[in-house]
Design a protein around this motif. Structure first.
Motif, short mmCIF file in Angstrom:
data_model
loop_
_atom_site.label_atom_id
_atom_site.label_comp_id
_atom_site.label_asym_id
_atom_site.label_seq_id
_atom_site.Cartn_x
_atom_site.Cartn_y
_atom_site.Cartn_z
N ASP A 131 -22.37 0.63 1.74
CA ASP A 131 -22.63 1.89 1.03
C ASP A 131 -21.94 3.07 1.69
O ASP A 131 -21.50 4.01 1.02
CB ASP A 131 -24.14 2.15 0.93
N ASN A 132 -21.85 3.05 3.04
CA ASN A 132 -21.21 4.16 3.73
C ASN A 132 -19.72 4.24 3.37
O ASN A 132 -19.16 5.33 3.21
CB ASN A 132 -21.38 4.00 5.25
N ASP A 133 -19.07 3.09 3.22
CA ASP A 133 -17.67 3.07 2.84
C ASP A 133 -17.48 3.57 1.41
O ASP A 133 -16.45 4.19 1.10
CB ASP A 133 -17.10 1.65 2.95
N SER A 134 -18.44 3.32 0.55
CA SER A 134 -18.31 3.74 -0.85
C SER A 134 -18.31 5.26 -0.99
O SER A 134 -17.95 5.78 -2.04
CB SER A 134 -19.43 3.12 -1.70
N ARG A 135 -18.71 5.97 0.07
CA ARG A 135 -18.65 7.44 0.04
C ARG A 135 -17.22 7.94 0.15
O ARG A 135 -16.89 9.02 -0.32
CB ARG A 135 -19.48 8.02 1.19
N THR A 136 -16.37 7.17 0.80
CA THR A 136 -14.99 7.62 1.05
C THR A 136 -13.94 6.77 0.32
O THR A 136 -12.77 7.13 0.30
CB THR A 136 -14.69 7.58 2.56
N MET A 137 -14.36 5.64 -0.24
CA MET A 137 -13.43 4.76 -0.94
C MET A 137 -13.92 4.52 -2.36
O MET A 137 -15.11 4.36 -2.59
CB MET A 137 -13.31 3.42 -0.21
N LYS A 138 -12.98 4.48 -3.31
CA LYS A 138 -13.33 4.22 -4.71
C LYS A 138 -12.55 3.00 -5.18
O LYS A 138 -11.33 2.95 -5.05
CB LYS A 138 -12.98 5.43 -5.57
#
Length: 859
Positions: A131-138
């Motif tokens: 989930d933390n990566d989904s803040r900066t990656m789409k």
């Protein structure tokens, strides 16, 4: 008010003559402002990145670094039990928590086994999608990985290597090689720092990166509303104890920014240093411009004095012109600096770091620094010509244009120049003969500064002799035209000296760095030839340790006489003097390493250091702690227990390879470090049987074909790699020095252009008595060439002296070979002649177009 009006009138009356000086100010200010804007933008970009990627609180293993990138000697990231995740989720103030696994000690290759790692040196990171990566990656294509046969890649890497959904790639870690197909592509929503990022599902990431499940490298924690990060950190730390590292988002971001900031500061100050060199060169251009303008307006200034202008008014008039020049050049330079910063951002994008102009940061201090610096430097440079203008007497109105030379000032200049040059030479001598590198470095810096200033001051005195020699060698063959070119260059030695000095500064630095770089390569090559007794070196260019399977593949290669493993262990050493040295390194190797690298000893035999419970130390460490052969040293291995080892050899400090290393055998260290905590090899050395080197080289490359993370080099390859590394560094420095050389070329152009204006009547008379346009243009070109070669001779001679002195200091570090790169030196000298020809194109063209009658009538 009258002074300002006069200054404005003169400035715009000579706007063409001021243009090149304004360009010099513009370029220098632009480089300063561009550097500041670029580094400020980089800082802003990374601040946003780290703020976006940091969770409210991060929990990691105690041995992990503050940035979380530490990898242990076994090639695996530090981990903690998965049970920590449950403990954290139960803490007051925790909204959510998730476990993550990632590692940068990996290599990723495509189906053809070509590396997908960035060529810029940025890391390759493999981790689990969370989930933390989904803040900066789409996710822009496909879907996130859901099983062991799927992997997701970042969009930049996919574009660079033409990767598409369904393509097969392999992730290579210390655990082994894992093959998967691309299930999705994710685009950065913040700036990509240049890294290549690959995502696996959590279980697969644990299996591939760590080799076991139920462990995490990090736990990312999100706070509930109203709970501060600091309070959440306190709650989490109290719940899980002191066995783990707990950081707030700010602490994590600050740690990351510190690493980036140190690199950016080095880059910023290096670039500002080169901008300072350009400013220094620009000073000569401005001094020359105003000196020539003052000389050409001698009668005009004399008339001003005759009708009542005071010395102060004349002085202020010239300084006001300089102020206008500085303001115009600086304002344009600030604008150009923003353009340079954008250009640097585009250049960085080409290397994989996509910097957005949306983050362009122009702090209020940047234009202020640019304006103040440009104006102050310009006014200071114009001070001496302004002072000279103030000394013009009213009687000058009755003489021809041109101020008479001040013989007394010339004598003082010559004496001062000789003293400064002599002091600089003595400083260089003390540096070359110093016993300690630190002391020698101070003398070297002082010697460089004093000798440079001395050559600048003494330049007019040298101009007479050097130009005559150059004229005799190069110009006399062109007959009367060549002799006139020589006399024109000698007509005003002060002007010729200042113009040559501008070019001298840049070329002196080029020559110095060329000598130092060439000597470093030659010294290292000499050390390799003398010290390295092995044929092949196997290592990872990404810093990955060598896994046992690859070591076995090397050992099974036919045609090899011996294979040596080489490990690095961390330990604290307690010496006989009772002192404890923390964080020391023990280089553990097979006993055959003493044959592979012939390290000189000052006491004992290095082969004895590989006996049971034995070791070696280096000379400086032995002297500091009173260690002799036979001394016991307590070694507390970081991943093992404490051992008492006997010093059997003391190695010399005058080596390049493994300078400052302490050796022990792998067998000895294995007694005190458990097998499961023993680090993997960082290097493997292989020696071929007599006469089978070529066949063994081919076989070794073939044996490691399935391990593309490692590179096999023979001694020739190693030397070439070293040469390329130093060459790339020097090319970057030469590129930055090009700005100073461009400003110096502008100085030559300006000097010639003003000289042509000054000699308008003379040129008209020469044309009237038969000098053709072609001969006139040739005369001006040859004058320019001889001035450029004068500056080149001084610069190259001075730079080689600096370089040779610097090499004597490097000799204390084992780099004992002085190598003068004559092809480079000769190439630069010849290129200087072409610089002179180029600089003369416009002035020669304008001189050739002069109307003869109008030129003769000029007064």
């Amino acid at each position: 008010m009258t002074v300002m009006k006069t200054s404005m009138r003169n400035f715009f009356a000579h706007k063409g003559r001021m243009a090149l000086s304004a360009v010099a100010v513009l370029l220098s200010v632009a480089f300063v402002c561009g550097t500041l804007v670029f580094t400020d933008t980089m800082n802003t970009t990374f601040d946003k990145l780290f703020a976006a990627t940091s969770s409210d609180v991060t929990v990691s293993a105690k041995s992990a670094s503050d940035t979380g990138e530490t990898t242990s000697g076994n090639g695996k990231p530090p981990v903690m039990p998965a049970g920590v995740l449950g403990e954290v989720r139960a803490v007051d103030g925790v909204k959510s928590a998730e476990g993550t696994v990632f590692s940068s000690a990996v290599t990723v290759v495509d189906a053809d086994k070509d590396s997908l790692s960035p060529s810029s040196g940025a890391p390759t990171i493999v981790g689990n999608w969370n989930d933390n990566d989904s803040r900066t990656m789409k996710i822009t294509k496909g879907a996130a990985p859901e099983g062991p046969d799927q992997v997701m890649v970042d969009a930049d890497t996919a574009d660079k290597h033409d990767l598409a959904l369904g393509d097969e790639i392999a992730v290579i870690s210390a655990v082994g090689t894992h093959t998967a197909k691309i299930s999705g592509i994710a685009a950065f929503q913040v700036t990509n720092p240049g890294a290549a990022i690959f995502y696996l599902d959590t279980r697969t990431a644990q299996d591939i990166l760590v080799g076991e499940r139920n462990v995490y490298t990090n736990v990312n924690v999100t706070a509930t509303a109203g709970v501060s990060d600091a309070q959440l950190k306190k709650n989490v730390a109290a719940a899980i104890g002191a066995d783990y590292k707990v950081q707030t988002a700010k602490e994590t971001a600050d740690a990351n920014q510190k690493d980036v900031g140190e690199f950016l500061n080095v880059m910023k100050y290096a670039m500002l240093g080169f901008a300072g060199i350009a400013f220094l060169v620009g000073i000569f251009l401005i001094i020359n411009t105003f000196s020539m303008l003052v000389a050409q307006r001698t009668r005009e200034i004399g008339l001003m004095r005759a009708i009542g202008s005071s010395r102060k008014q004349v002085n202020r008039s010239v300084l006001a012109e300089a102020l206008l020049l500085g303001v115009v050049g600086s304002v344009l330079g600030v604008g150009a600096g923003v353009g340079i910063a954008i250009g640097l951002m585009k250049l960085m994008s080409m290397t994989g770091m996509n910097l957005s102009t949306d983050d362009l940061t122009v702090a209020w201090t940047t234009p202020v620094i640019g304006l103040v610096l440009g104006v102050v430097v310009t006014v200071l440079a114009a001070y001496l010509p302004a002072r000279r203008a103030g000394k013009v007497s009213p009687m000058a109105a009755l003489r021809d244009a041109g101020a008479p030379a001040d013989a007394r000032a010339g004598a003082v200049r010559a004496v001062l120049g000789l003293l400064l040059t002599g002091a600089g030479a003595y400083g260089l001598y003390l540096a070359a003969t110093a016993d300690k590198a630190k002391e020698g470095s101070l003398w070297l810096g002082l010697g460089v500064v004093l000798s440079l200033i001395g050559f600048v001051v003494i330049g007019p005195l040298l101009a007479g002799g050097v130009v005559r020699v150059l004229g005799a060698v190069l110009l006399r063959a062109f007959g009367p035209v060549g002799r006139m070119a020589e006399r024109n260059a000698l007509r005003n030695p002060r002007r010729t000296g200042a113009t040559g000095a501008a070019l001298m500064i840049g070329l002196a630095l080029v020559a110095c760095l060329s000598v130092v770089g060439s000597s470093m390569v030659a010294s290292a090559t000499d050390q390799l030839d003398k010290s390295v007794g092995t044929d092949f070196i196997v290592q990872s260019d990404q810093g990955q340790p060598i896994i046992p399977q690859a070591v076995q593949a090397v050992k099974k290669t036919p045609g090899l006489e011996r294979v040596t493993e080489y490990k690095v262990l961390d330990a604290d050493l307690t010496t006989p003097d009772g002192k404890t040295s923390k964080g020391e390194t023990i280089n553990a190797a097979d006993p055959t390493y003493a044959q592979d690298v012939r390290t000189e000893t000052v006491a004992g035999d290095l082969a004895d250091a590989y006996r049971p419970d034995s070791m070696s130390v280096f000379e400086g460490f032995a002297k500091e702690h009173g260690i002799t052969v036979g001394s016991p040293v307590k070694v507390d291995f970081k991943d093992g227990i404490t051992a008492t080892l006997t010093v059997r050899a003391i190695t010399s400090d005058e080596v390049v390879i493994d300078k400052g290393a302490m050796y022990a055998s792998i067998t000895t260290t294995a007694k005190y470090v458990p097998a499961d905590r023993m680090p993997l090899d960082v290097l493997v050395f292989a020696t071929a049987k007599e006469g089978q080197q070529d066949a063994a080289y081919t076989s070794l490359k073939s044996a490691l074909h399935d391990y593309p993370q490692y590179t096999v080099r023979d001694q020739t390859d190693y030397k070439e790699a070293l040469k390329d590394q130093i060459g790339q560094m020097l090319n970057m420095i030469y590129g930055l020095l090009a700005l100073a050389i461009i400003v110096a070329v502008l100085g030559v152009v300006n000097t010639l252009a003003l000289s042509v204006v000054e000699r308008t009547r003379e040129i008209g008379l020469m044309r009237a008595i038969g000098l053709s346009r072609r001969q006139l243009r040739r005369m001006i070109r040859m004058e320019s060439v001889v001035i450029a070669l004068f500056g080149a001779l001084l610069g190259l001679g001075l730079g080689m002296t600096w370089g040779a002195t610097a090499q004597q200091l490097l000799a204390m570090e084992g780099l004992k070979v002085l190598n003068i790169p004559w092809p480079t030196i000769i190439g630069v000298f010849i290129a200087s002649a072409f610089v002179g020809l180029f600089a003369a194109l416009v002035p020669a063209f304008r001189a050739g177009r002069m109307n003869v009658l109008n030129a003769i009538a000029t007064d």
